[in-house]
Design a protein around this motif. Structure first.
Motif, PDB file in Angstrom:
ATOM      1  N   LEU A 281       1.090  -0.826   0.146  1.00  0.00           N
ATOM      2  CA  LEU A 281      -0.244   0.041  -0.338  1.00  0.00           C
ATOM      3  C   LEU A 281       1.601   0.942  -0.039  1.00  0.00           C
ATOM      4  CD1 LEU A 281      -2.563  -0.943   2.711  1.00  0.00           C
ATOM      5  CD2 LEU A 281      -2.745  -0.985   0.144  1.00  0.00           C
ATOM      6  N   PRO A 282       0.750   2.101  -0.585  1.00  0.00           N
ATOM      7  CA  PRO A 282       1.601   4.000  -0.372  1.00  0.00           C
ATOM      8  C   PRO A 282       1.622   4.429   0.854  1.00  0.00           C
ATOM      9  CG  PRO A 282      -0.541   3.789  -1.919  1.00  0.00           C
ATOM     10  CD  PRO A 282      -0.244   2.654  -1.195  1.00  0.00           C
ATOM     11  N   GLU A 283       2.423   4.963   1.205  1.00  0.00           N
ATOM     12  CA  GLU A 283       2.422   5.156   2.667  1.00  0.00           C
ATOM     13  C   GLU A 283       1.649   6.055   3.071  1.00  0.00           C
ATOM     14  OE1 GLU A 283       5.663   7.729   3.370  1.00  0.00           O
ATOM     15  OE2 GLU A 283       7.654   6.029   2.181  1.00  0.00           O
ATOM     16  N   GLY A 284       0.650   6.171   4.459  1.00  0.00           N
ATOM     17  CA  GLY A 284      -0.223   7.039   5.448  1.00  0.00           C
ATOM     18  C   GLY A 284      -1.938   6.815   4.536  1.00  0.00           C
ATOM     19  N   THR A 285      -1.830   5.144   4.164  1.00  0.00           N
ATOM     20  CA  THR A 285      -2.647   4.568   4.112  1.00  0.00           C
ATOM     21  C   THR A 285      -3.962   4.000   4.807  1.00  0.00           C
ATOM     22  OG1 THR A 285      -1.845   3.889   1.606  1.00  0.00           O
ATOM     23  CG2 THR A 285      -4.530   3.231   2.304  1.00  0.00           C
ATOM     24  N   SER A 286      -4.940   4.564   5.231  1.00  0.00           N
ATOM     25  CA  SER A 286      -5.472   4.319   6.379  1.00  0.00           C
ATOM     26  C   SER A 286      -7.162   2.778   6.219  1.00  0.00           C
ATOM     27  CB  SER A 286      -6.181   5.238   7.028  1.00  0.00           C
ATOM     28  OG  SER A 286      -7.198   6.210   6.751  1.00  0.00           O
TER      29      SER A 286
ATOM     30  N   ASN B 250       2.860  -3.315   8.650  1.00  0.00           N
ATOM     31  CA  ASN B 250       4.039  -3.174   7.725  1.00  0.00           C
ATOM     32  C   ASN B 250       3.426  -1.970   6.169  1.00  0.00           C
ATOM     33  OD1 ASN B 250       3.195  -4.931   6.589  1.00  0.00           O
ATOM     34  ND2 ASN B 250       4.893  -6.427   5.818  1.00  0.00           N
ATOM     35  N   LYS B 251       2.322  -1.913   6.659  1.00  0.00           N
ATOM     36  CA  LYS B 251       1.617  -1.085   5.594  1.00  0.00           C
ATOM     37  C   LYS B 251       1.477  -1.655   5.105  1.00  0.00           C
ATOM     38  CE  LYS B 251       1.386   2.315   8.439  1.00  0.00           C
ATOM     39  NZ  LYS B 251      -0.026   2.577   9.079  1.00  0.00           N
ATOM     40  N   SER B 252       0.719  -3.346   4.673  1.00  0.00           N
ATOM     41  CA  SER B 252       0.159  -4.162   3.168  1.00  0.00           C
ATOM     42  C   SER B 252      -0.553  -4.463   4.081  1.00  0.00           C
ATOM     43  CB  SER B 252       1.176  -4.608   3.187  1.00  0.00           C
ATOM     44  OG  SER B 252       1.471  -6.004   4.369  1.00  0.00           O
ATOM     45  N   LEU B 253      -1.617  -4.637   2.781  1.00  0.00           N
ATOM     46  CA  LEU B 253      -3.019  -4.663   3.101  1.00  0.00           C
ATOM     47  C   LEU B 253      -2.614  -6.795   2.895  1.00  0.00           C
ATOM     48  CD1 LEU B 253      -6.011  -4.889   3.234  1.00  0.00           C
ATOM     49  CD2 LEU B 253      -5.948  -4.564   0.612  1.00  0.00           C
ATOM     50  N   GLU B 254      -3.483  -8.038   3.553  1.00  0.00           N
ATOM     51  CA  GLU B 254      -3.614  -9.071   3.724  1.00  0.00           C
ATOM     52  C   GLU B 254      -4.737  -9.087   3.826  1.00  0.00           C
ATOM     53  OE1 GLU B 254      -2.810 -12.464   7.351  1.00  0.00           O
ATOM     54  OE2 GLU B 254      -0.573 -11.704   6.905  1.00  0.00           O
ATOM     55  N   VAL B 255      -5.442 -10.194   2.781  1.00  0.00           N
ATOM     56  CA  VAL B 255      -6.077 -10.954   1.844  1.00  0.00           C
ATOM     57  C   VAL B 255      -6.299 -11.776   2.285  1.00  0.00           C
ATOM     58  CG1 VAL B 255      -8.532 -10.792   0.145  1.00  0.00           C
ATOM     59  CG2 VAL B 255      -6.189  -8.972   0.466  1.00  0.00           C
TER      60      VAL B 255
ATOM     61  N   VAL C 278      -8.870  -4.851  -5.756  1.00  0.00           N
ATOM     62  CA  VAL C 278      -8.341  -4.008  -4.697  1.00  0.00           C
ATOM     63  C   VAL C 278      -7.522  -2.882  -4.963  1.00  0.00           C
ATOM     64  CG1 VAL C 278      -6.698  -4.181  -2.427  1.00  0.00           C
ATOM     65  CG2 VAL C 278      -7.586  -6.257  -3.161  1.00  0.00           C
ATOM     66  N   GLY C 279      -8.280  -1.957  -4.752  1.00  0.00           N
ATOM     67  CA  GLY C 279      -7.614  -0.365  -4.737  1.00  0.00           C
ATOM     68  C   GLY C 279      -7.449   0.692  -3.274  1.00  0.00           C
ATOM     69  N   VAL C 280      -6.593   2.433  -3.512  1.00  0.00           N
ATOM     70  CA  VAL C 280      -6.746   2.835  -2.482  1.00  0.00           C
ATOM     71  C   VAL C 280      -7.488   3.829  -3.352  1.00  0.00           C
ATOM     72  CG1 VAL C 280      -5.380   4.254  -1.396  1.00  0.00           C
ATOM     73  CG2 VAL C 280      -4.674   1.894  -1.876  1.00  0.00           C
ATOM     74  N   ARG C 281      -8.325   4.558  -2.022  1.00  0.00           N
ATOM     75  CA  ARG C 281      -9.371   6.115  -2.673  1.00  0.00           C
ATOM     76  C   ARG C 281      -8.212   6.685  -3.913  1.00  0.00           C
ATOM     77  NH1 ARG C 281     -12.204   6.983   1.299  1.00  0.00           N
ATOM     78  NH2 ARG C 281     -13.824   4.889   0.484  1.00  0.00           N
ATOM     79  N   GLY C 282      -8.055   7.325  -4.180  1.00  0.00           N
ATOM     80  CA  GLY C 282      -7.602   8.426  -5.671  1.00  0.00           C
ATOM     81  C   GLY C 282      -7.064   8.169  -6.148  1.00  0.00           C
ATOM     82  N   TYR C 283      -7.000   6.205  -6.102  1.00  0.00           N
ATOM     83  CA  TYR C 283      -5.590   5.783  -7.210  1.00  0.00           C
ATOM     84  C   TYR C 283      -6.113   4.782  -7.734  1.00  0.00           C
ATOM     85  CZ  TYR C 283      -1.825   7.556  -4.068  1.00  0.00           C
ATOM     86  OH  TYR C 283      -0.861   7.758  -2.807  1.00  0.00           O
ATOM     87  N   ALA C 284      -5.189   4.454  -8.978  1.00  0.00           N
ATOM     88  CA  ALA C 284      -6.036   3.213  -9.912  1.00  0.00           C
ATOM     89  C   ALA C 284      -6.074   2.458  -9.097  1.00  0.00           C
ATOM     90  CB  ALA C 284      -5.323   3.293 -10.809  1.00  0.00           C
TER      91      ALA C 284
END
Length: 583
Positions: free
Chosen positions: A294-299, A343-348, A314-320
């Motif tokens: 994930l990009p830094e600062g993702t909540s 570690n700021k990653s999305l685990e599915v 799977v995405g982050v608001r404001g990004y592709a």
């Protein structure tokens, strides 16, 4: 601009799970032949044309061209440079082929390397012709069925560089301007490739029009060149010239426009092979675990996550979208969860709907991830491959599973570095818009079915052969499954001397031609006149699929092979054979 990862959706209604086998029929196939007064313009490969790509592009070239606008009409080019036509109305009264046009070769062009001359019919009244020495000729043919006695008239003739063959061409009118789109194939030397074959394949998309306003004055408007490291299985232009579709073992990309190199884009979504993996995944027999960077600062509130039984996004608001497409196999959405790790990653965690089968990829056609083996899987893999390793090379070749001797392997024993892909390119941006990972679906052949649509291509799916019709006008489903030839994928694999494959435009039969003499015909199942009983299964058989074999009275190599609804046309160096398949 990101491309969409797609898949070919099989129409289950066109499959026959109860199909048993083909039954050999001894019914004779009427065969007629026409003696040619000059040999076909076959061009033998030279010592400098030694690669597999040269063989695929020119050594296996189909010298016979069928007219999809006018039934039972074929064309070929002889060694005198004549474009000859054979139209069949009555099999027992075959006339001599008629000359429609004669190529005038430039003496200076004959000194260098040449390839086979090629022909492509662009419309009901036009054609594109290559002399095999680098010259493109556009011809006005009139309406060939109504004016078959008229000679063809050239409206454009220009040398376009190195020799080429014509893969496909289309004709359309835009704002009153007549436009002809032609797709050319070359195999060219690559000085930078010192470790490989030393050659690359180029596809040139040439646009010719009469925008000057004069009816007979045509000129080149645009030239676009794309390059790759393999000869494409399939390459065709869309009817209005809005795009291009290419199926190949190695990916192609556009490199030049009108001689000017294109700037290499560093977009993350296009250069995924050279970047770090976007996600990592591993699997067990029951589930899969996916970790997406994930990009830094993702909540948690920024996460856009959608999951269905067959697809995931799977995405982050404001990004592709970071990961999007059809899953390799169905999952249970209710039993699947996701969370953000330290570690700021999305685990599915995805729960497989069917336990056991191993997935070869997570999302079909997506190569941006990296698969991680678990310790248990690594141990099992080492045990399975233990018999291939030894302290001494080929220590005991008499054992049931002798060790692998790498020195005995040849170049053809290696697997291709890239799996086959089917790509659709936009004609304006020259970027891929849709990509399909063909995986193990072997390409078999292509054929023209409808004059207003792109050629159909045939792929092996399991044991069957499935025909796919490109639908460029549709936004999502760009390829439609339109017909099936039962067990043809399995049957053709056993024909070691097979050279050509084709089918009737109405799908009533498919056919294979060997290099010399033999032609195999596989008919669709049809009702039987008498009652047949399958003793193994204990049931009555209502339909039978027939196989027929024809043996040509010739020992010459088959150079061309085409099918209509009623006939098969087989071209050798000195004869044209016509097989009457259907009445």
């Amino acid at each position: 601009m990101a491309y969409a990862n797609c898949s070919l959706k099989v129409n289950r209604e066109l499959l026959d799970p109860s199909f048993e086998s083909y039954r050999l029929s001894l019914d004779t196939i009427p065969c007629y032949s026409v003696e040619l007064d000059a040999a076909v313009a076959e061009v033998k490969l030279k010592d400098s044309q030694y690669t597999l790509d040269h063989m695929k592009a020119f050594g296996m070239y189909n010298y016979l061209h069928i007219d999809p606008w006018y039934e039972e009409s074929v064309y070929f080019i002889d060694c005198k440079g004549r474009v000859l036509n054979q139209t069949v109305t009555l099999d027992t009264a075959l006339g001599k082929p008629r000359e429609m046009f004669r190529i005038t070769l430039d003496p200076s062009s004959c000194a260098g390397e040449r390839v086979c001359p090629s022909l492509s019919l662009t419309s009901a009244s036009g054609a594109a012709l290559s002399d095999g020495a680098g010259r493109l000729i556009l011809l006005r043919t009139s309406k060939r069925g109504e004016s078959s006695h008229l000679k063809w008239e050239p409206v454009f003739s220009e040398s376009l560089g190195e020799p080429f063959t014509i893969l496909h061409s289309v004709s359309h009118v835009q704002s009153g301007v007549h436009i002809v789109e032609v797709l050319l194939l070359r195999v060219q030397k690559d000085p930078s490739d010192t470790m490989g074959s030393g050659f690359y394949t180029s596809l040139e998309w040439v646009t010719v029009d009469n925008s000057s306003g004069e009816e007979k004055k045509y000129g080149v408007r645009k030239r676009r060149v794309m390059k790759g490291k393999s000869v494409p299985h399939y390459a065709a232009l869309e009817p209005q010239g809005k795009g291009l579709m290419v199926a190949s073992e190695r990916p192609f990309s556009f490199k030049e426009v009108d001689g000017v190199p294109l700037e290499e884009t560093a977009a993350e979504d296009m250069e995924v092979e050279n970047s770090d993996p976007i996600y990592f995944w591993q699997q067990t027999e029951e589930d899969l675990t996916v970790c997406v960077r994930l990009p830094e600062g993702t909540s948690k509130d920024d996460i856009c996550f959608n999951l269905s039984a067959d697809g995931m996004s799977v995405g982050v608001r404001g990004y592709a979208p970071l990961l999007q497409g059809q899953l390799f196999a169905p999952v249970d959405p209710q039993a699947s969860v996701w969370t953000i790790t330290d570690n700021k990653s999305l685990e599915v965690t995805l729960q497989k709907r069917s336990e056991g089968p191993q997935w070869s990829e997570l999302v079909l056609g997506d190569r941006r991830g990296e698969y991680i083996f678990s310790e248990e899987q690594t141990s099992q893999l080492h045990q399975r491959l233990a018999h291939l390793t030894a302290e001494q090379l080929n220590a005991n070749p008499d054992k049931d599973k002798p060790p692998c001797n790498a020195q005995e392997l040849e170049e053809c024993d290696g697997f291709p570095e890239d799996s086959s892909t089917l790509m659709r390119f936009d004609g304006t941006t020259l970027k891929p818009t849709h990509v399909v990972n063909l995986g193990s679906h072997q390409y078999l052949f292509s054929v023209d079915i409808n004059t207003g649509e792109m050629p159909v291509f045939c792929l092996r799916h399991d044991v069957d052969a499935l025909l796919w019709q490109p639908r460029p006008e549709q936004l999502e489903e760009k390829w439609e499954h339109i017909a099936t030839f039962n067990a043809l994928g399995y049957v053709q694999a056993s024909k070691r001397d097979k050279k050509f494959a084709t089918c009737a435009p109405n799908f009533s039969y498919s056919s294979l031609a060997e290099c010399v003499r033999r032609v195999f015909i596989y008919r669709q199942p049809s009702p039987v006149d008498t009652q047949l009983f399958n003793r193994k299964l204990g049931r009555q058989v209502g339909q039978v699929a027939k196989q027929q074999v024809a043996s040509l009275e010739s020992t010459e190599t088959v150079l061309g092979f085409r099918a209509t609804n009623e006939r098969l046309f087989v071209l050798t160096c000195s004869k044209l054979f016509i097989l009457k398949v259907n009445n």
